[in-house]
Design an enzyme around this catalytic site. Structure first.
Site, PDB file in Angstrom:
ATOM      1  N   GLY A   1      47.999  28.285  34.008  1.00 40.70           N
ATOM      2  CA  GLY A   1      48.318  29.634  33.571  1.00 40.70           C
ATOM      3  C   GLY A   1      47.247  30.653  33.881  1.00 40.70           C
ATOM      4  O   GLY A   1      47.358  31.820  33.485  1.00 40.70           O
TER       5      GLY A   1
ATOM      6  N   LYS B   1      58.006  37.595  44.007  1.00 39.23           N
ATOM      7  CA  LYS B   1      58.824  38.396  43.112  1.00 39.23           C
ATOM      8  C   LYS B   1      58.665  37.889  41.681  1.00 39.23           C
ATOM      9  O   LYS B   1      58.627  36.687  41.432  1.00 39.23           O
ATOM     10  CB  LYS B   1      60.294  38.311  43.535  1.00 39.23           C
ATOM     11  CG  LYS B   1      61.257  39.094  42.665  1.00 39.23           C
ATOM     12  CD  LYS B   1      61.053  40.596  42.775  1.00 39.23           C
ATOM     13  CE  LYS B   1      62.061  41.365  41.920  1.00 39.23           C
ATOM     14  NZ  LYS B   1      61.773  42.811  41.913  1.00 39.23           N
TER      15      LYS B   1
ATOM     16  N   GLU C   1      55.827  25.488  41.704  1.00 40.90           N
ATOM     17  CA  GLU C   1      54.652  24.686  42.036  1.00 40.90           C
ATOM     18  C   GLU C   1      54.880  23.240  41.621  1.00 40.90           C
ATOM     19  O   GLU C   1      55.866  22.913  40.954  1.00 40.90           O
ATOM     20  CB  GLU C   1      53.409  25.231  41.326  1.00 40.90           C
ATOM     21  CG  GLU C   1      53.491  25.177  39.801  1.00 40.90           C
ATOM     22  CD  GLU C   1      52.298  25.832  39.136  1.00 40.90           C
ATOM     23  OE1 GLU C   1      51.810  26.844  39.665  1.00 40.90           O
ATOM     24  OE2 GLU C   1      51.863  25.322  38.083  1.00 40.90           O
TER      25      GLU C   1
ATOM     26  N   ASN D   1      52.825  19.963  39.769  1.00 36.64           N
ATOM     27  CA  ASN D   1      51.665  19.471  39.028  1.00 36.64           C
ATOM     28  C   ASN D   1      51.480  17.995  39.353  1.00 36.64           C
ATOM     29  O   ASN D   1      52.344  17.169  39.030  1.00 36.64           O
ATOM     30  CB  ASN D   1      51.868  19.666  37.527  1.00 36.64           C
ATOM     31  CG  ASN D   1      51.826  21.133  37.144  1.00 36.64           C
ATOM     32  OD1 ASN D   1      50.810  21.794  37.326  1.00 36.64           O
ATOM     33  ND2 ASN D   1      52.920  21.650  36.638  1.00 36.64           N
TER      34      ASN D   1
ATOM     35  N   ARG E   1      50.027  15.344  38.252  1.00 32.20           N
ATOM     36  CA  ARG E   1      49.409  14.610  37.146  1.00 32.20           C
ATOM     37  C   ARG E   1      50.445  14.426  36.040  1.00 32.20           C
ATOM     38  O   ARG E   1      51.547  14.940  36.142  1.00 32.20           O
ATOM     39  CB  ARG E   1      48.223  15.411  36.596  1.00 32.20           C
ATOM     40  CG  ARG E   1      48.613  16.858  36.264  1.00 32.20           C
ATOM     41  CD  ARG E   1      47.521  17.628  35.577  1.00 32.20           C
ATOM     42  NE  ARG E   1      47.763  19.050  35.544  1.00 32.20           N
ATOM     43  CZ  ARG E   1      48.601  19.683  34.745  1.00 32.20           C
ATOM     44  NH1 ARG E   1      49.342  18.990  33.894  1.00 32.20           N
ATOM     45  NH2 ARG E   1      48.733  20.993  34.781  1.00 32.20           N
TER      46      ARG E   1
END
Length: 449
Positions: free
Chosen positions: A164, A200, A287, A289, A291
């Site tokens: 974040g 966007k 995206e 991650n 993990r």
């Protein structure tokens, strides 16, 4: 199977990994800072190695110290949990050079997917839908022209960002160049990489992610979706599965997209594909991650699959023991993150001595925590105290069970503030109850406060 696993993390996730290893009959090594010498995982693990002082850069982020601990203790595998070194390709390379298995994807895959711009390019080739934006880093002037073409608002994101951090929403052209350069500087400071990209920004989106598992033999499955829409400053507070009020055919298409993307990347292990879902039912890749996720327990609660156990077995070279048809989620699970933060002060961290810690109980209630009465919440690390997870056959029953459990939870101390009461407001809000909330819900509640 591995002879010994070193746990390169702290807090609740370190304890979670240690328990999975115990059930598999694998000895564990807990590394810890001076601040965590009396932590729960140190008491549970078979061995403990102190790797440095409290600051993370000198302990949990000190790759050399972690690898030295692995070598000295005889560990042949390292589980990095989440955060810290869990998504570091350099650390993965160093493990390989030392002959130690890192429980996660290969370093090359981690590098390609950890860079948001290369991940976007790869997923475009794999056929996943993306929001309009840049695939490669642009000059500020070129990025401004692209943003104007896309239409405001847009979001500027760090290519190497995560958790974040390193992103900024820009609402008009007049402020774009200043915000773009400011985000570049922030990205350089946080991640040592000033590259950013533009895409966007959807005001009324839902944040939905897909859990995947991939073995070393080209087999991949998804374990359904998790709705992570309740966030503050792009960090999740509440997660649930299944995503409420989303058509099953939509989530199934997202699941197939995630599997396609994982296979295209050569992924191995547990990973999460994150998407934004528009009110019109369109979805867009954000995206990956590379993990285990903080919110993995909700998936475990509805599927009955132990994700940490599967991570370990895959890393040890075992093939997936089930197919996509074998994955049959049942019921509804909700997770609330209990943080040592003060919502009245814009969620400022609130470290201090915990004098009372009484977790809730009852049927289908799970608490993952490393905290106890007498625990000192340190200022050096993430503020997560506990993850409260409930299961029920239906969503309204799960919400009622979570509200009851939050009301039972007792965490207090002279300076300790938590998010418990705020989370009760979230779950009791009509927008959450009717699943009409968006990523703006927390801001809306804070404005009302």
């Amino acid at each position: 199977m591995f002879k010994k696993i070193l746990i390169a993390n702290r807090g609740e996730i370190a304890l979670r990994i240690a328990r999975a290893c115990q059930e598999l009959g694998i000895p564990t090594v807990a590394v810890h800072s001076t601040r965590d010498r009396d932590s729960a995982v140190v008491r549970v693990a078979d061995q403990a190695v102190q790797i440095g002082p409290a600051p993370p850069t000198r302990s949990y982020l000190n790759a050399a110290a972690v690898l030295q601990a692995a070598e000295q203790s005889g560990a042949d595998a390292i589980h990095p949990g989440y955060g810290f070194l869990s998504e570091s390709p350099d650390f993965a390379d160093a493990c390989e050079s030392l002959g130690v298995t890192l429980i996660g994807p290969p370093a090359s895959v981690m590098a390609e997917l950890g860079d948001k711009t290369s991940a976007r390019a790869l997923m475009t080739r794999a056929g996943l839908p993306l929001l309009p934006g840049s695939v490669h880093p642009l000059s500020p002037e070129a990025a401004e022209e692209l943003a104007a073409t896309i239409g405001f608002p847009v979001i500027v994101k760090a290519a190497a960002g995560g958790g974040g951090r390193g992103m900024q929403v820009v609402h008009d052209r007049d402020s774009f160049l200043d915000e773009y350069r400011r985000t570049q500087a922030t990205a350089q400071m946080l991640f040592g990489d000033g590259r950013v990209y533009v895409e966007k920004y959807l005001r009324d989106a839902r944040h939905v992610e897909i859990q995947v598992l991939c073995d070393r033999y080209g087999r991949a499955v998804h374990l359904g979706e998790r709705d992570c829409t309740v966030q503050r400053r792009h960090q999740k507070l509440v997660e649930e599965t299944p995503a409420p009020e989303l058509p099953v055919d939509l989530t199934e298409r997202m699941g197939r997209s995630a599997v396609d993307g994982a296979l295209a990347a050569g992924y191995v292990g547990a990973g999460t594909f994150e998407f934004l879902v528009d009110p019109d039912g369109s979805y867009y890749f954000m995206e990956v991650n590379c993990r285990i996720q903080v919110e993995h327990p909700v998936t475990e609660m509805v599927t009955g699959i132990d994700l940490v156990r599967e991570q370990i077995k895959i890393a040890a070279g075992e093939p997936l023991a089930f197919t996509q048809d074998d994955v049959r989620p049942r019921g509804v699970a909700i997770e609330c993150r209990i943080n040592a933060e003060d919502p009245a002060r814009d969620f400022a961290p609130a470290p201090g001595l915990v004098t009372e810690f009484v977790p809730p109980g009852g049927p289908f209630v799970r608490v993952d925590s490393h905290v106890h009465a007498g625990y000192e919440v340190p200022p050096n690390y993430d503020s997560l105290l506990a993850k409260l997870v409930v299961w029920a056959p239906r969503r309204d029953e799960a919400i009622a069970r979570m509200l009851r459990s939050l009301a039972e939870f007792r965490i207090s101390g002279p300076r300790v503030h938590t998010t418990v009461d705020f989370l009760r407001q979230v779950l009791d809000d009509p927008r959450f109850r009717t699943a009409t909330h968006t990523t703006a819900l927390v801001d809306q509640l804070m404005d009302r406060r």
